[in-house]
Scaffold this active site. Structure first.
Site, mmCIF file in Angstrom:
data_model
loop_
_atom_site.group_PDB
_atom_site.id
_atom_site.type_symbol
_atom_site.label_atom_id
_atom_site.label_comp_id
_atom_site.label_asym_id
_atom_site.label_seq_id
_atom_site.Cartn_x
_atom_site.Cartn_y
_atom_site.Cartn_z
ATOM 1 N N HIS A 118 0.811 -1.215 0.000
ATOM 2 C CA HIS A 118 0.000 0.000 0.000
ATOM 3 C C HIS A 118 0.845 1.268 0.000
ATOM 4 C CE1 HIS A 118 0.772 1.022 4.266
ATOM 5 N NE2 HIS A 118 0.829 -0.286 4.437
ATOM 6 N N ASP A 119 0.429 2.219 -0.811
ATOM 7 C CA ASP A 119 1.013 3.564 -0.858
ATOM 8 C C ASP A 119 2.457 3.591 -1.340
ATOM 9 O OD1 ASP A 119 -1.305 5.051 0.433
ATOM 10 O OD2 ASP A 119 -0.812 3.627 2.021
ATOM 11 N N GLY A 136 4.940 -1.086 2.840
ATOM 12 C CA GLY A 136 4.132 0.096 2.580
ATOM 13 C C GLY A 136 4.927 1.379 2.535
#
Length: 255
Positions: A118-119, A136
């Site tokens: 994520h991200d 992440g």
């Protein structure tokens, strides 16, 4: 070009000349551009945004929810640029409230089993080796080569034109233009072969080399080393990039 054995949600947006093989699953709130080839058993889930000219191999999953317990179902995306090759079983998760999106740029090769959490932000023209796992909010700048089975700690950044040894693991930033390897990971010199292949002049390569001699071999702390670099090394966009990278490193650079 679209197999009747594929499932495509009626709200998904599919561009022109897209090849979709049997047993592909495409969720709602998905946008896929033109000239993509999506092989069998690929799952493209809610929030995926895929550009043009990509080839996605069997078993890849784009846009799965983050593996982050703080995620509360917020509207986020997983964005793939153009002309990427995404090999078997690659996973690219959606973003969280932290950044709102996970981004893979254009002209990248993500080999089998790569995980983009994520991200994360992966730049352009990068090569990511088999089974490399990115935690992440990592950042990989353009033209980096990350070998197989590399473990990247959350929030780390890898600079442009880096060559990372297979099996490496790290929790600090990797400055641009260098080779990094060994265990524990360490600076192993500049990526001379890669820089020459990309047209860097001998003078510029020598200046980059001198920067890292000061940073790694002068015995100075980082702040003192950067001041010495500013005073002694001719300025150029590449040298300024190194200075900016090191100055802004939140986790510190590998030593």
């Amino acid at each position: 070009m679209i197999s009747p054995l594929a499932y495509i949600h009626p709200e998904a947006i599919i561009g022109e000349n897209v090849e979709i093989a049997p047993f592909v699953y495409i969720d709602k709130n998905v946008v896929i551009g033109d000239n993509n080839k999506i092989m069998s058993n690929v799952s493209i889930l809610y929030g995926a945004r895929i550009g043009n000219g990509n080839t996605i191999f069997p078993g890849a999953v784009i846009g799965a929810v983050p593996q982050d317990l703080k995620f509360q179902g917020e509207e986020t995306t997983a964005e793939i640029g153009d002309n990427n090759t995404i090999r078997e079983n690659v996973t690219v998760n959606r973003g969280t409230a932290a950044k709102g999106k996970t981004v893979v740029g254009s002209n990248n090769l993500l080999m089998e089993g790569v995980h983009v959490a994520h991200d994360a932000i992966v730049g352009n023209r990068c090569i990511i080796g088999n089974s490399t796992k990115m935690a992440g909010e990592i950042i990989i700048d353009d033209n980096a080569i990350v070998s197989a089975a590399v473990l990247m700690h959350q929030f780390c950044r890898v600079g442009s034109y880096v060559m990372l040894q297979g099996g490496s693991r790290f929790s600090k930033d990797i400055p641009p233009y260098i080779i990094a390897g060994r265990d524990p990971i360490a600076y192993c010199g500049i990526n001379i072969v890669g820089l020459r292949r990309h047209g860097f002049s001998n003078e510029l390569i020598e200046n980059i080399h001198n920067v890292y001699r000061i940073i790694y071999q002068s015995g100075l702390n980082v702040s003192e080393a950067l001041e010495k670099v500013k005073n002694e090394i001719p300025s150029s966009p590449e040298i300024e990039y190194i200075i900016e990278f090191v100055q802004n490193s939140k986790r510190g650079i590998i030593r």
